[in-house]
Write a protein that holds these residues in place. Structure first.
Motif, PDB file in Angstrom:
ATOM      1  N   GLY A  74      -5.513 -45.698 -14.592  1.00 29.05           N
ATOM      2  CA  GLY A  74      -4.169 -45.243 -14.244  1.00 29.05           C
ATOM      3  C   GLY A  74      -4.215 -44.036 -13.318  1.00 29.05           C
ATOM      4  O   GLY A  74      -3.530 -44.001 -12.294  1.00 29.05           O
ATOM      5  N   ARG A  75      -5.082 -43.087 -13.656  1.00 31.25           N
ATOM      6  CA  ARG A  75      -5.192 -41.889 -12.814  1.00 31.25           C
ATOM      7  C   ARG A  75      -5.689 -42.254 -11.424  1.00 31.25           C
ATOM      8  O   ARG A  75      -5.192 -41.753 -10.422  1.00 31.25           O
ATOM      9  CB  ARG A  75      -6.165 -40.884 -13.439  1.00 31.25           C
ATOM     10  N   LEU A 107      -5.206 -44.799  -9.810  1.00 34.68           N
ATOM     11  CA  LEU A 107      -4.172 -45.485  -9.033  1.00 34.68           C
ATOM     12  C   LEU A 107      -3.058 -44.530  -8.618  1.00 34.68           C
ATOM     13  O   LEU A 107      -2.030 -44.957  -8.100  1.00 34.68           O
ATOM     14  CB  LEU A 107      -3.594 -46.646  -9.855  1.00 34.68           C
ATOM     15  N   GLY A 108      -3.242 -43.256  -8.890  1.00 30.05           N
ATOM     16  CA  GLY A 108      -2.284 -42.283  -8.389  1.00 30.05           C
ATOM     17  C   GLY A 108      -1.292 -41.781  -9.422  1.00 30.05           C
ATOM     18  O   GLY A 108      -0.378 -41.038  -9.085  1.00 30.05           O
ATOM     19  N   ALA A 109      -1.453 -42.192 -10.693  1.00 29.95           N
ATOM     20  CA  ALA A 109      -0.511 -41.743 -11.719  1.00 29.95           C
ATOM     21  C   ALA A 109      -0.949 -40.383 -12.267  1.00 29.95           C
ATOM     22  O   ALA A 109      -2.137 -40.164 -12.506  1.00 29.95           O
ATOM     23  CB  ALA A 109      -0.434 -42.764 -12.846  1.00 29.95           C
ATOM     24  N   SER A 110       0.016 -39.488 -12.459  1.00 27.69           N
ATOM     25  CA  SER A 110      -0.301 -38.200 -13.069  1.00 27.69           C
ATOM     26  C   SER A 110      -0.546 -38.416 -14.559  1.00 27.69           C
ATOM     27  O   SER A 110      -0.275 -39.494 -15.091  1.00 27.69           O
ATOM     28  CB  SER A 110       0.858 -37.235 -12.873  1.00 27.69           C
ATOM     29  N   ARG A 111      -1.026 -37.371 -15.234  1.00 25.38           N
ATOM     30  CA  ARG A 111      -1.272 -37.488 -16.672  1.00 25.38           C
ATOM     31  C   ARG A 111      -0.012 -37.938 -17.401  1.00 25.38           C
ATOM     32  O   ARG A 111      -0.040 -38.768 -18.299  1.00 25.38           O
ATOM     33  CB  ARG A 111      -1.691 -36.138 -17.242  1.00 25.38           C
ATOM     34  N   GLN A 161       2.578 -39.615 -16.193  1.00 28.49           N
ATOM     35  CA  GLN A 161       2.914 -41.014 -15.906  1.00 28.49           C
ATOM     36  C   GLN A 161       2.008 -41.964 -16.689  1.00 28.49           C
ATOM     37  O   GLN A 161       2.450 -42.994 -17.179  1.00 28.49           O
ATOM     38  CB  GLN A 161       2.778 -41.287 -14.405  1.00 28.49           C
ATOM     39  N   ARG A 221       3.526 -44.703 -19.147  1.00 34.82           N
ATOM     40  CA  ARG A 221       3.458 -46.082 -18.705  1.00 34.82           C
ATOM     41  C   ARG A 221       2.310 -46.865 -19.321  1.00 34.82           C
ATOM     42  O   ARG A 221       2.329 -48.086 -19.353  1.00 34.82           O
ATOM     43  CB  ARG A 221       3.314 -46.138 -17.185  1.00 34.82           C
ATOM     44  N   VAL A 222       1.291 -46.148 -19.765  1.00 31.36           N
ATOM     45  CA  VAL A 222       0.132 -46.866 -20.303  1.00 31.36           C
ATOM     46  C   VAL A 222      -0.055 -46.560 -21.790  1.00 31.36           C
ATOM     47  O   VAL A 222      -0.060 -47.467 -22.621  1.00 31.36           O
ATOM     48  CB  VAL A 222      -1.154 -46.494 -19.524  1.00 31.36           C
ATOM     49  N   VAL A 249      -7.775 -36.400  -9.699  1.00 32.81           N
ATOM     50  CA  VAL A 249      -8.024 -37.824  -9.450  1.00 32.81           C
ATOM     51  C   VAL A 249      -6.884 -38.488  -8.684  1.00 32.81           C
ATOM     52  O   VAL A 249      -7.103 -39.156  -7.672  1.00 32.81           O
ATOM     53  CB  VAL A 249      -8.172 -38.579 -10.796  1.00 32.81           C
ATOM     54  N   GLU A 250      -5.646 -38.259  -9.197  1.00 34.19           N
ATOM     55  CA  GLU A 250      -4.537 -39.030  -8.646  1.00 34.19           C
ATOM     56  C   GLU A 250      -4.183 -38.652  -7.212  1.00 34.19           C
ATOM     57  O   GLU A 250      -3.464 -39.366  -6.538  1.00 34.19           O
ATOM     58  CB  GLU A 250      -3.303 -38.912  -9.556  1.00 34.19           C
ATOM     59  N   PHE A 305      -4.530 -53.261 -17.464  1.00 36.28           N
ATOM     60  CA  PHE A 305      -3.599 -52.858 -18.512  1.00 36.28           C
ATOM     61  C   PHE A 305      -3.187 -54.104 -19.288  1.00 36.28           C
ATOM     62  O   PHE A 305      -2.511 -54.976 -18.744  1.00 36.28           O
ATOM     63  CB  PHE A 305      -2.376 -52.177 -17.909  1.00 36.28           C
ATOM     64  N   PHE A 321       1.217 -51.343 -10.283  1.00 36.66           N
ATOM     65  CA  PHE A 321       1.213 -50.029 -10.944  1.00 36.66           C
ATOM     66  C   PHE A 321       1.093 -48.853  -9.971  1.00 36.66           C
ATOM     67  O   PHE A 321       1.903 -47.926  -9.975  1.00 36.66           O
ATOM     68  CB  PHE A 321       0.075 -49.980 -11.969  1.00 36.66           C
ATOM     69  N   GLY A 322       0.084 -48.924  -9.109  1.00 34.90           N
ATOM     70  CA  GLY A 322      -0.170 -47.803  -8.204  1.00 34.90           C
ATOM     71  C   GLY A 322       0.989 -47.540  -7.256  1.00 34.90           C
ATOM     72  O   GLY A 322       1.274 -46.394  -6.900  1.00 34.90           O
ATOM     73  N   VAL A 362       4.138 -46.080  -9.457  1.00 37.47           N
ATOM     74  CA  VAL A 362       4.090 -44.666  -9.845  1.00 37.47           C
ATOM     75  C   VAL A 362       4.367 -43.766  -8.642  1.00 37.47           C
ATOM     76  O   VAL A 362       4.737 -42.610  -8.787  1.00 37.47           O
ATOM     77  CB  VAL A 362       2.751 -44.237 -10.501  1.00 37.47           C
TER      78      VAL A 362
END
Ligand SMILES: Nc1ncnc2c1ncn2[C@@H]1O[C@H](COP(=O)(O)OP(=O)(O)OP(=O)(O)O)[C@@H](O)[C@H]1O
Ligand SMILES: [Mg+2]
Lengths: 289, 354
Positions: A194-195, A197-201, A203, A207-208, B72-73, B87, B98-99, B102
């Protein structure tokens, strides 16, 4: 879930029967028989004890609908159940998260033990120790006044918050345990994916992690909500006069008034209401999970 | 797109050095394989680049910019995990979306991009399925689609083909290479399959115990290994150990082996020579002088393994077993126990400092 069940049924239930038998026997003896006795009682005018006369009646059920008090208490108990469940989520979920995803090794075991501790202490001891903490001149009052420069009066005893505190303390381990189990099963690489793919902690959490731990949240909520709605010990001891709830009324029928038929009828109405609520919530929750 | 520069990166877990002063320059748009035995630090290196873990010392830059403080993000990388990490609660399409979602892209844009990415990995029709309804190879392609749909600057792949059977693996190798060429993305590919590394990558880096042993194009590493480890880890090699002479080594039994490849070494220093099994000729008679095979040894066939288009001979020579691979051209084959002469050219012999 659904496909696991499908695999099970394809193989047939027969091989599993010998394994299920003891459980079913136990359920029959321990739950079904006493429960059917109670169903029977709930339709009686009086207990068939000491040679008293009795007859079949629907009056016990009618009492619930004719007296507004019962419905009011039912609503109060449902609200209590909801509030306690929410507090348990607010307190228990983050604790479970820290246990499952942040702590490792020894410290995890130690914290886990602390969380489980309420399970191992006697319910009454637990409640009375809260009474000592919450009353005026009690531990909380004394401690706060020792620290704070000004004088305050903490007397939470015999109040709604006291009931909430006592119940949350008793039931939060259920939430921690069920959530811990589902959180534990979430692979760390999902969080990392998730991270990446650009999601913040945050998000990733919404979402997950939360969707994936929904089964634990639901199980915990059901385990807490149902007994809290019918609870009587905490409301009685910590709530005092404000502690009259649906559960305490039922208890009264059994231990004080000796009107078992009314108590049984009120119990079954509670059971029906809880089942209806769970049934209504199921589709919504299933979609969320 | 952007290149990745790893400079003097070290990372220890307790007393164990998982990465020890590793420096690699991953060129923009290149396909780079990281190769090494289990526990050599491949995953650890990828995790430093991705930002899941941080080096104790050294610098990492993506697209020329240091990423030390970039979470990372914000690094704009795509990662395919060894276990795919799809997921489980989302459909294939939602996984891929997903990517983008977000990031707050518009619904219509997301749908179009997701469809394009799924088409690229040839899964256009399976968007509605859940991950558990897919085969291993399909899952891997979903993971790939999910990683590239956000148009990352760098694609990190941690043994993505590890769980697949041979046939599917080869299919996926071709497909992965095609997609990488199509979008021209800098790709770092971790594997411990040497054949995979050789066939797919522009450059290979070999790691051992957290250190970069050798780095370069596949042909260079194969033809000019700089250590016994590199020679034997990437491909097969016969190793002779002795002391360096002017143009080769002198073995303990007095035989000299001439080597035309590799560094010149100080005469007398401990050294070894590496020869690839397919570069050695095997014959029953004497070697004709005109073949240019200045190196020759006598031995005895101890075993022959038939593998369809070629055969591997194991030849015993003075306590050492040498490996020779011969194409099966229909000529006579040698029997076990037969005395033979092995010969090869100094051009096929790599001199390695011990
Ligand atoms: N979080 C960690 N804590 C302690 N040691 C670790 C940790 N992560 C990796 N290591 C150690 O660092 C070394 C390198 O691990 P790494 O996962 O990078 O190996 P690898 O090259 O990816 O191996 P494989 O091919 O088996 O995946 C190993 O010895 C491993 O035990
Ligand atoms: Mg690894």
């Amino acid at each position: 879930m659904a496909d696991q069940l499908a695999i099970g049924s394809r193989r047939g239930l027969k091989p599993a029967l010998p394994l299920l038998l003891p459980a079913y026997l136990w359920l029959t003896v321990a739950i079904f028989l006493p429960l059917s006795a109670m169903v029977f009682f709930s339709f009686m005018t009086d207990l068939p004890l000491a040679g008293k006369d009795w007859a079949f009646t629907l009056g016990n059920y009618a009492a619930f609908f004719s007296q507004g008090l019962y419905a009011t208490l039912m609503l109060a108990s449902l609200r209590l159940g909801l509030e306690v469940t929410l507090w348990c989520i607010v307190i228990g979920y983050p604790a479970a998260y820290v246990l499952a995803k942040v702590l490792k090794g020894r410290s995890r075991e130690a914290i886990f033990l602390l969380v489980i501790l309420p399970f191992w202490s006697n319910g009454l001891v637990r409640i009375f120790s809260w009474a000592m903490v919450l009353r005026e001149g009690g531990i909380l009052d004394t401690a706060l006044n020792a620290v704070l420069p000004f004088k305050i009066n903490i007397d939470l005893m015999y109040s709604y918050p006291a009931v909430i505190i006592g119940l949350v303390h008793s039931y939060v381990p259920y939430m921690v345990l069920t959530c811990y189990l589902t959180l534990q099963a979430i692979d760390d690489s999902l969080i990392e994916a998730g991270r990446s793919l650009g999601a913040s902690r945050r998000q990733v959490l919404w979402r997950v992690i939360i969707p994936l731990s929904m089964p634990g949240l639901i199980a915990g909520a059901a385990l807490i909500f149902v007994p809290v709605v019918g609870s009587f010990m905490e409301p009685r001891i910590l709530g005092g006069r404000t502690g009259t709830f649906y559960g305490t009324v039922i208890e009264d029928q059994f231990v004080a008034v000796f009107n078992w038929p009314l108590g049984a009828a009120l119990s079954f109405i509670l059971l029906a209401v809880v089942l209806i609520i769970l049934a209504l919530a199921a589709p919504v929750l299933r979609r969320a999970g | 797109m952007a290149g990745v520069q790893v400079a003097n990166v070290s990372r220890s877990f307790g007393a164990h050095k998982a990465l020890d002063d590793v420096s690699i320059d991953f060129a923009d748009g290149g396909f780079y394989a990281l190769l090494g035995p289990s526990g050599s630090g491949k995953t650890t290196l990828l995790r430093q680049i991705a930002g899941f873990d941080f080096p104790d010392s050294g610098r990492i830059a993506i697209g020329g910019e240091s990423v030390e403080r970039v979470p990372v993000e914000k690094r704009r990388i795509g990662m395919v995990f060894q276990n795919y990490a799809l997921f489980p609660n989302m459909s294939v399409a939602d996984n891929v979306a997903f990517g983008l979602s977000v990031r707050g892209e518009a619904k219509a844009t997301i749908a179009a991009e997701v469809q394009r990415a799924l088409d690229l990995v040839q899964l256009g029709k399976l968007g509605a399925r859940k991950p558990h309804q897919l085969s291993g190879g399909q899952r891997q392609r979903v993971a790939l689609a999910r990683a590239i749909v956000t148009k990352p600057r760098v694609l990190l792949l941690d043994e993505p083909l590890g769980a697949l059977d041979k046939a599917l693996r080869v299919d996926m190798q071709i497909e992965l290479k095609r997609i990488q060429r199509e979008i021209g993305i800098t790709t770092i590919f971790v594997t411990h399959d040497q054949e995979e590394a050789l066939t797919m990558s522009d450059r290979i880096g070999i790691l051992r115990d957290g250190r970069l042993v050798q780095e370069g194009p596949p042909e260079e590493i194969y033809d000019r290994p700089q250590s016994e480890f590199a020679a034997t880890f990437l491909g097969d090699a016969n190793i002779f150990r002795g002391n360096a002479t002017g143009n080769g080594i002198l073995l303990a039994d007095g035989t000299t082996i001439a080597a035309a490849v590799g560094d010149r070494l100080v005469p007398g220093a401990k050294a070894s020579c590496a020869v690839r099994p397919e570069r050695i000729q095997i014959s029953t008679g004497v070697v004709k002088p005109d073949t240019g095979n200045a190196n020759s040894l006598k031995g005895q066939v101890s075993k022959r393994i038939f593998a369809g288009n070629n055969s591997t001979y194991f030849v015993d020579r003075d306590g050492q077993t040498l490996k020779v691979i011969v194409q099966n051209t229909g000529a006579e084959r040698l029997a076990e126990g037969e005395p033979v002469v092995l010969s090869w050219s100094p051009d096929s012999t790599v001199l390695i400092a011990a």
